[in-house]
Design a protein around this motif. Structure first.
Motif, mmCIF file in Angstrom:
data_model
loop_
_atom_site.group_PDB
_atom_site.id
_atom_site.type_symbol
_atom_site.label_atom_id
_atom_site.label_comp_id
_atom_site.label_asym_id
_atom_site.label_seq_id
_atom_site.Cartn_x
_atom_site.Cartn_y
_atom_site.Cartn_z
ATOM 1 N N TYR A 150 1.049 -0.843 -0.380
ATOM 2 C CA TYR A 150 -0.105 -0.008 0.161
ATOM 3 C C TYR A 150 0.536 1.091 0.054
ATOM 4 O O TYR A 150 2.060 0.940 0.701
ATOM 5 N N GLY A 151 0.483 2.251 -0.871
ATOM 6 C CA GLY A 151 1.459 3.838 -1.112
ATOM 7 C C GLY A 151 0.167 4.309 -0.317
ATOM 8 O O GLY A 151 0.095 4.834 -1.413
ATOM 9 N N THR A 152 1.128 5.054 0.808
ATOM 10 C CA THR A 152 0.343 6.052 1.888
ATOM 11 C C THR A 152 -0.172 6.748 0.730
ATOM 12 O O THR A 152 -1.376 7.400 0.799
ATOM 13 N N PHE A 153 1.399 7.521 0.374
ATOM 14 C CA PHE A 153 0.541 9.066 0.073
ATOM 15 C C PHE A 153 0.174 9.362 -0.888
ATOM 16 O O PHE A 153 -0.749 10.454 -1.400
ATOM 17 N N ASP A 154 0.215 8.720 -2.475
ATOM 18 C CA ASP A 154 -0.056 8.378 -3.230
ATOM 19 C C ASP A 154 -1.059 8.536 -3.285
ATOM 20 O O ASP A 154 -2.082 8.852 -4.488
ATOM 21 N N TYR A 155 -2.145 7.600 -2.716
ATOM 22 C CA TYR A 155 -3.442 6.498 -2.877
ATOM 23 C C TYR A 155 -4.092 8.342 -1.939
ATOM 24 O O TYR A 155 -5.208 8.124 -2.411
ATOM 25 N N SER A 156 -3.721 8.586 -1.145
ATOM 26 C CA SER A 156 -4.642 9.563 -0.291
ATOM 27 C C SER A 156 -3.867 10.812 -1.037
ATOM 28 O O SER A 156 -5.814 11.301 -1.350
ATOM 29 N N ALA A 157 -3.490 11.336 -2.458
ATOM 30 C CA ALA A 157 -3.316 12.156 -2.814
ATOM 31 C C ALA A 157 -4.641 11.541 -3.514
ATOM 32 O O ALA A 157 -4.559 12.891 -4.558
ATOM 33 N N CYS A 158 -4.129 10.883 -4.311
ATOM 34 C CA CYS A 158 -5.251 10.336 -5.426
ATOM 35 C C CYS A 158 -6.740 10.456 -4.877
ATOM 36 O O CYS A 158 -7.382 10.603 -6.516
ATOM 37 N N LEU A 159 -7.001 9.796 -3.638
ATOM 38 C CA LEU A 159 -8.612 10.202 -3.393
ATOM 39 C C LEU A 159 -9.104 12.112 -2.920
ATOM 40 O O LEU A 159 -9.957 12.135 -2.404
ATOM 41 N N GLY A 160 -8.119 12.525 -2.854
ATOM 42 C CA GLY A 160 -8.197 13.824 -2.571
ATOM 43 C C GLY A 160 -7.486 14.263 -0.950
ATOM 44 O O GLY A 160 -8.748 15.481 -0.779
ATOM 45 N N VAL A 161 -7.531 13.501 -0.510
ATOM 46 C CA VAL A 161 -7.571 13.632 1.347
ATOM 47 C C VAL A 161 -6.188 15.095 1.184
ATOM 48 O O VAL A 161 -4.596 14.368 0.529
ATOM 49 N N SER A 162 -6.228 15.816 2.205
ATOM 50 C CA SER A 162 -5.717 16.042 2.163
ATOM 51 C C SER A 162 -4.185 16.347 2.662
ATOM 52 O O SER A 162 -4.422 15.178 3.720
ATOM 53 N N ALA A 163 -2.846 17.050 2.748
ATOM 54 C CA ALA A 163 -1.942 16.939 3.420
ATOM 55 C C ALA A 163 -1.294 16.179 5.042
ATOM 56 O O ALA A 163 -1.007 15.048 5.067
ATOM 57 N N ALA A 164 -2.408 16.911 5.543
ATOM 58 C CA ALA A 164 -2.663 16.951 6.982
ATOM 59 C C ALA A 164 -3.126 15.561 7.589
ATOM 60 O O ALA A 164 -2.888 15.223 8.371
#
Length: 429
Positions: A254-268
């Motif tokens: 699982y790629g935490t940051f790429d996947y989160s960004a892909c879904l629009g989750v803010s950096a914080a």
């Protein structure tokens, strides 16, 4: 001995044979798609280092840096227990084992990164150097149990560069003596099954070119995009990717940051415990269950650096995320900094040591009656023995203490951990 009772049946033998014949294809398909866990050691983490900074002493320097951090910020068992909230009876054994692990085997799985973390200017040179240094480390016994590279993805802009790096690296290993058993390759940012199929074709062609057995080279699939979890038709794409790998997939990371960004989750809020992360990993876990493909959690980008108070805060975060992942059966994760190693091992060791006595007692009780006329759930024995084996493999438990507590050898534990498929459907009698 009493006379055997005669029982009456109504179904003709031909009916049973017909059912068997009708399910023969299903039996074969189950065996092919769901062979079960391979029974080999799974590392508790993967350490990623940029390819241009990888050196012969990388593993050793990571261990030294981790030990220095432990000595500075938690110099004894009581200090580590206060920081992480360890119960008193675990403080000393966990602290001692963490120190021993950092001295003996600080890194279980090393990935030399040619993707997001790569900032070099001569990728051919760095790929050849990585192969040379790893081959030397495997030859002299200083390599971690698992090691390899992460190449660039199969998207058009970087595809040829990724393929060339893979070729240079594998060719370098072959020229240095062959592919080691602990070799691991990681394919990132997979969005379509066709990209997995392309990776299969590449390693197939390499095997043919170098006279290797078919199927010798496997690879991990990194899940970093929404398309890898849910396809446009609503299906779980990751399950199709496992199938497309034709038995070569070894892990889903699982790629935490790429996947989160892909879904629009803010950096914080990009973290391993975000609901989006939980959903993705749950889909990965279900898709991989029974296939022999292991699931790995991602990482945290909060680094344990700076003054002690800040280090302790980062340690508590990392420890908590690791313990959370272990409870959810994600037995592997990423570590991005030497300062993460003390809490990686503290979390792993505490997880296995706190449940050791109960697991050993339950398995011993099961084994004691498994050969008699009482049939307990084989799935229970599978879970208990797998738990103990993972604890032994990482250093949380010692093989002799497990043998004393269970009365079982390593071979017997292995047998309980990998029962035949039919055994898991047996009912109690």
């Amino acid at each position: 001995m009493g006379q055997q009772e005669t029982v009456a049946t109504s179904l003709a033998g031909a009916v049973v044979e017909g059912v068997g014949a009708s399910l023969a294809a299903v039996d074969a398909e189950l065996a092919r798609r769901y062979p079960g866990d391979p029974g080999t050691r799974q590392p508790v983490h993967t350490v990623y280092v940029p390819a241009e900074s990888f050196a012969a002493d990388t593993v050793r320097t990571w261990g030294e840096s981790a030990l220095a951090a432990l000595d500075e910020h938690a110099p004894d068992a009581a200090a580590l227990a206060r920081v992480l909230g360890l119960p008193g009876h675990l403080a000393e054994p966990v602290h001692a084992r963490v120190r021993a692990k950092l001295e003996r085997e600080p890194v279980e799985d090393l990935r030399i990164d040619f993707e997001d973390g790569y900032g070099g200017t001569d990728e051919d040179r760095d790929a050849a150097r990585a192969a040379r240094l790893l081959a030397r480390a495997w030859a002299d016994g200083t390599a971690p149990p698992y090691a390899g590279i992460r190449i660039k993805c199969m998207e058009a802009a970087v595809r040829e560069r990724g393929i060339r790096t893979l070729d240079v690296f594998l060719t370098g290993l072959m020229d240095a003596g062959g592919l080691p058993d602990g070799l691991v390759l990681t394919l990132p940012k997979v969005t379509y099954t066709e990209q997995v199929t392309a990776m299969v074709r590449l390693v197939e062609e390499f095997e043919k070119a170098r006279g290797l057995p078919a199927g010798r080279i496997g690879f991990e699939i990194q899940i970093e995009t929404s398309q890898a979890i849910l396809g446009p038709d609503g299906t779980a794409t990751v399950a199709r990717m496992i199938d497309a790998a034709e038995g070569r997939a070894t892990g889903l990371h699982y790629g935490t940051f790429d996947y989160s960004a892909c879904l629009g989750v803010s950096a914080a809020h990009q973290a391993g415990d975000h609901p989006a992360a939980d959903h993705a990993k749950a889909v990965m876990q279900v898709a991989a269950a029974g296939t022999g493909v292991r699931v790995s959690d991602g990482s945290t980008n909060v680094l344990p650096v700076g003054p002690t108070e800040r280090v302790h805060e980062a340690w508590r975060l990392h420890y908590g995320l690791t313990r959370r992942a272990l409870a959810r059966a994600y037995y592997q994760g990423w570590d991005m900094h030497p300062g993460h190693l003390p809490t990686r091992y503290a979390a792993v060791f505490a997880f296995y040591r706190e449940g050791f006595e109960q697991a050993a007692a339950r398995l011993s009780a099961y084994a004691g009656r498994a050969g008699g006329d009482v049939m307990d759930e084989p799935a229970t024995a599978k879970a208990l023995s797998s738990y103990l084996l993972r604890g032994i493999d990482c250093g949380a438990l010692d093989a002799p203490e497990v043998a004393r507590a269970t009365g079982l050898t390593r071979a017997q534990l292995d047998a309980f951990a990998a029962p035949r498929r039919g055994d898991l459907t047996a009912t109690s009698r």
